[in-house]
Design a protein around this motif. Structure first.
Motif, PDB file in Angstrom:
ATOM      1  N   ASP A  31       0.833  -1.201   0.000  1.00  0.00           N
ATOM      2  CA  ASP A  31       0.000   0.000   0.000  1.00  0.00           C
ATOM      3  C   ASP A  31       0.867   1.250   0.000  1.00  0.00           C
ATOM      4  OD1 ASP A  31      -2.350  -1.357   0.007  1.00  0.00           O
ATOM      5  OD2 ASP A  31      -2.875  -0.954   2.089  1.00  0.00           O
ATOM      6  N   SER A  32       0.481   2.243  -0.783  1.00  0.00           N
ATOM      7  CA  SER A  32       1.134   3.544  -0.659  1.00  0.00           C
ATOM      8  C   SER A  32       0.452   4.315   0.472  1.00  0.00           C
ATOM      9  CB  SER A  32       1.055   4.318  -1.978  1.00  0.00           C
ATOM     10  OG  SER A  32      -0.283   4.523  -2.384  1.00  0.00           O
ATOM     11  N   PRO A  33       1.114   5.307   1.067  1.00  0.00           N
ATOM     12  CA  PRO A  33       0.592   5.965   2.266  1.00  0.00           C
ATOM     13  C   PRO A  33      -0.719   6.701   2.009  1.00  0.00           C
ATOM     14  CG  PRO A  33       2.916   6.491   1.909  1.00  0.00           C
ATOM     15  CD  PRO A  33       2.434   5.812   0.676  1.00  0.00           C
ATOM     16  N   TYR A  34      -1.519   6.829   3.062  1.00  0.00           N
ATOM     17  CA  TYR A  34      -2.728   7.643   3.018  1.00  0.00           C
ATOM     18  C   TYR A  34      -2.347   9.112   2.860  1.00  0.00           C
ATOM     19  CZ  TYR A  34      -6.591  10.458   4.769  1.00  0.00           C
ATOM     20  OH  TYR A  34      -7.557  11.424   4.912  1.00  0.00           O
ATOM     21  N   VAL A  35      -3.104   9.831   2.028  1.00  0.00           N
ATOM     22  CA  VAL A  35      -2.943  11.283   1.928  1.00  0.00           C
ATOM     23  C   VAL A  35      -4.324  11.913   2.033  1.00  0.00           C
ATOM     24  CG1 VAL A  35      -0.820  11.248   0.561  1.00  0.00           C
ATOM     25  CG2 VAL A  35      -3.024  11.186  -0.596  1.00  0.00           C
ATOM     26  N   PRO A  36      -4.431  13.089   2.642  1.00  0.00           N
ATOM     27  CA  PRO A  36      -5.732  13.736   2.792  1.00  0.00           C
ATOM     28  C   PRO A  36      -6.169  14.404   1.493  1.00  0.00           C
ATOM     29  CG  PRO A  36      -4.025  15.120   3.711  1.00  0.00           C
ATOM     30  CD  PRO A  36      -3.351  13.847   3.287  1.00  0.00           C
ATOM     31  N   HIS A  78     -10.160   2.071  -8.184  1.00  0.00           N
ATOM     32  CA  HIS A  78      -8.714   1.852  -8.142  1.00  0.00           C
ATOM     33  C   HIS A  78      -8.368   0.372  -8.291  1.00  0.00           C
ATOM     34  CE1 HIS A  78      -8.411   0.017  -4.108  1.00  0.00           C
ATOM     35  NE2 HIS A  78      -9.396   0.827  -3.756  1.00  0.00           N
ATOM     36  N   GLY A  79      -7.110   0.112  -8.659  1.00  0.00           N
ATOM     37  CA  GLY A  79      -6.615  -1.247  -8.766  1.00  0.00           C
ATOM     38  C   GLY A  79      -5.985  -1.709  -7.468  1.00  0.00           C
ATOM     39  N   GLY A  80      -5.341  -2.895  -7.537  1.00  0.00           N
ATOM     40  CA  GLY A  80      -4.697  -3.459  -6.355  1.00  0.00           C
ATOM     41  C   GLY A  80      -5.105  -4.891  -6.071  1.00  0.00           C
ATOM     42  N   GLY A  81      -5.610  -5.586  -7.098  1.00  0.00           N
ATOM     43  CA  GLY A  81      -5.931  -7.000  -6.930  1.00  0.00           C
ATOM     44  C   GLY A  81      -7.033  -7.271  -5.927  1.00  0.00           C
ATOM     45  N   PHE A  82      -7.879  -6.306  -5.668  1.00  0.00           N
ATOM     46  CA  PHE A  82      -8.990  -6.433  -4.719  1.00  0.00           C
ATOM     47  C   PHE A  82      -8.532  -6.591  -3.269  1.00  0.00           C
ATOM     48  CE2 PHE A  82     -10.618  -8.272  -8.717  1.00  0.00           C
ATOM     49  CZ  PHE A  82     -11.723  -7.473  -8.941  1.00  0.00           C
ATOM     50  N   CYS A  83      -7.225  -6.445  -3.022  1.00  0.00           N
ATOM     51  CA  CYS A  83      -6.755  -6.698  -1.652  1.00  0.00           C
ATOM     52  C   CYS A  83      -5.789  -5.642  -1.126  1.00  0.00           C
ATOM     53  CB  CYS A  83      -6.127  -8.085  -1.543  1.00  0.00           C
ATOM     54  SG  CYS A  83      -4.662  -8.367  -2.572  1.00  0.00           S
ATOM     55  N   ILE A  84      -5.310  -4.726  -1.951  1.00  0.00           N
ATOM     56  CA  ILE A  84      -4.436  -3.653  -1.482  1.00  0.00           C
ATOM     57  C   ILE A  84      -4.841  -2.342  -2.149  1.00  0.00           C
ATOM     58  CG2 ILE A  84      -2.449  -5.161  -1.022  1.00  0.00           C
ATOM     59  CD1 ILE A  84      -1.205  -4.082  -3.646  1.00  0.00           C
ATOM     60  N   GLU A  85      -4.212  -1.264  -1.709  1.00  0.00           N
ATOM     61  CA  GLU A  85      -4.398   0.092  -2.213  1.00  0.00           C
ATOM     62  C   GLU A  85      -5.756   0.673  -1.805  1.00  0.00           C
ATOM     63  OE1 GLU A  85      -2.913   2.824  -3.655  1.00  0.00           O
ATOM     64  OE2 GLU A  85      -1.150   1.790  -2.921  1.00  0.00           O
ATOM     65  N   SER A  86      -5.947   1.942  -2.118  1.00  0.00           N
ATOM     66  CA  SER A  86      -7.090   2.683  -1.607  1.00  0.00           C
ATOM     67  C   SER A  86      -7.351   3.905  -2.479  1.00  0.00           C
ATOM     68  CB  SER A  86      -6.796   3.139  -0.166  1.00  0.00           C
ATOM     69  OG  SER A  86      -7.680   4.146   0.266  1.00  0.00           O
ATOM     70  N   PHE A  90      -1.600   7.630  -1.663  1.00  0.00           N
ATOM     71  CA  PHE A  90      -0.763   8.582  -2.398  1.00  0.00           C
ATOM     72  C   PHE A  90      -0.802   8.329  -3.898  1.00  0.00           C
ATOM     73  CE2 PHE A  90       3.427   9.150  -4.435  1.00  0.00           C
ATOM     74  CZ  PHE A  90       3.498  10.541  -4.412  1.00  0.00           C
ATOM     75  N   LEU A  91      -0.653   7.061  -4.308  1.00  0.00           N
ATOM     76  CA  LEU A  91      -0.616   6.769  -5.742  1.00  0.00           C
ATOM     77  C   LEU A  91      -1.941   7.105  -6.420  1.00  0.00           C
ATOM     78  CD1 LEU A  91       1.370   3.392  -5.893  1.00  0.00           C
ATOM     79  CD2 LEU A  91       2.158   5.655  -6.605  1.00  0.00           C
ATOM     80  N   SER A  92      -3.047   6.723  -5.805  1.00  0.00           N
ATOM     81  CA  SER A  92      -4.353   7.015  -6.390  1.00  0.00           C
ATOM     82  C   SER A  92      -4.601   8.519  -6.451  1.00  0.00           C
ATOM     83  CB  SER A  92      -5.459   6.331  -5.587  1.00  0.00           C
ATOM     84  OG  SER A  92      -5.434   4.936  -5.745  1.00  0.00           O
TER      85      SER A  92
END
Length: 322
Positions: A31-36, A78-86, A90-92
């Motif tokens: 996961d990339s970090p959360y950003v506001p 968003h992508g991430g194989g249904f199990c990572i990312e948000s 940051f990336l999204s």
């Protein structure tokens, strides 16, 4: 996140993505970090709650904030194989900011629940609920209940659905569902954007490698097994294989425009190209386009958006959305 009282007792590892502890907590590695959300010079964003379990981040060009100008609207997954990312990573956030800045569109980036805490089909159900909520914002009654950015700036006659990788898979499936079930206020999907779509099948096609047993399956197949254990139809479930015998006809898609993006070095390229060819050969009446980038791999435009190939792709996406 990992629970502080897991004592390091591991229940299961699904590498390189995550580790599950015996207390049920999940540690995600990629996961990339959360950003506001932010009020930027060119793009502004804010977060909204759709339901107790579903949320989203809305993006608009900043110069629209004091006007009533209407722009195309994109429901993005968003992508991430249904199990990572948000949707809040940051990336999204960086990717959608760039897309909105160049395409001058309104984007609703949906935060759906992930496996393994919420195995499939939960992500599809969350995404469908989000799509219906977005469509409900087009209804002009009860204006005090509407999201102002969508009420003031979203042109629902130019309503797009799209995503990358697993998000493109979601976009395909909920577009098919919208065709058969309809959306609030009779909103129609004008265009569908599938970027490096995550589709599989039990039999290899084109240049895909074959496999003889479970141990030969690559990470793409292991991921589907992980996020949807005992999926009806397995790798030929209509959710992951739009060409399976049980899959709805692609000719039934009600959208007018369709863009499929693939990358030369992506393992999923063959499936994306087959989707494009299947649409062309069907009785579907809209306009379909294939955009292929040479020398690049899966979702390169998200990971390296400053590259020349990424800049070219952003221009192509912007042209499609407008």
């Amino acid at each position: 996140m990992v629970s502080s009282n897991n004592n390091g007792e591991v229940s299961y590892e699904f590498l390189p993505f995550l580790r599950i502890y015996k207390d049920g907590s999940v540690e995600r590695f990629l996961d990339s970090p959360y950003v506001p959300p932010s009020l930027g010079v060119s793009v502004s964003s804010k977060d909204v709650n759709i339901s107790p379990h579903i949320s989203a981040r809305i993006y608009i060009p900043t110069q629209l904030s004091n006007t009533n100008q209407k722009l195309p609207i994109l429901a993005y997954f968003h992508g991430g194989g249904f199990c990572i990312e948000s949707a809040f990573s940051f990336l999204s956030h960086r990717y959608i900011n760039t897309l909105v800045s160049q395409a001058k569109v309104v984007v609703i980036s949906v935060e759906y629940r992930l496996a393994p805490e919420n195995p499939l089909p939960m992500a599809y159900e969350d995404s469908w609920a989000a799509l219906k909520w977005i469509a409900s914002q087009s209804i002009q009654d009860q204006i005090h209940l509407k999201e102002p950015w969508l009420l003031n700036h979203a042109d629902f006659s130019r309503f797009f659905v799209g995503g990358d990788s697993a998000g493109a898979n979601i976009a395909h499936n909920i577009s098919i569902r919208a065709t058969h079930e309809g959306l609030n206020n009779d909103v129609k999907i004008y265009g569908v954007l599938l970027s490096h779509p995550y589709f599989l099948g039990s039999k290899p096609i084109g240049l895909e490698p074959g496999f003889d047993n479970d141990y030969d399956k690559n990470l793409l197949y292991k991921t589907w097994d992980f996020v949807y254990p005992n999926a009806p139809g397995g790798f030929d479930s209509p959710l992951i294989n739009p060409f399976s015998n049980d899959a709805p006809s692609l000719s039934g898609l009600q959208c007018s425009r369709l863009l499929i993006c693939v990358a030369e070095k992506d393992e999923l390229r063959e499936r994306g190209v087959r989707y494009f060819n299947a649409i062309k050969k069907s009785d579907w009446k809209g306009k379909v386009e294939l955009f292929e980038v040479q020398g690049e791999d899966h979702c390169f435009q998200i990971l390296n958006l400053e590259s020349e190939n990424a800049k070219t792709m952003f221009k192509r996406l912007a042209a499609f959305l407008n």
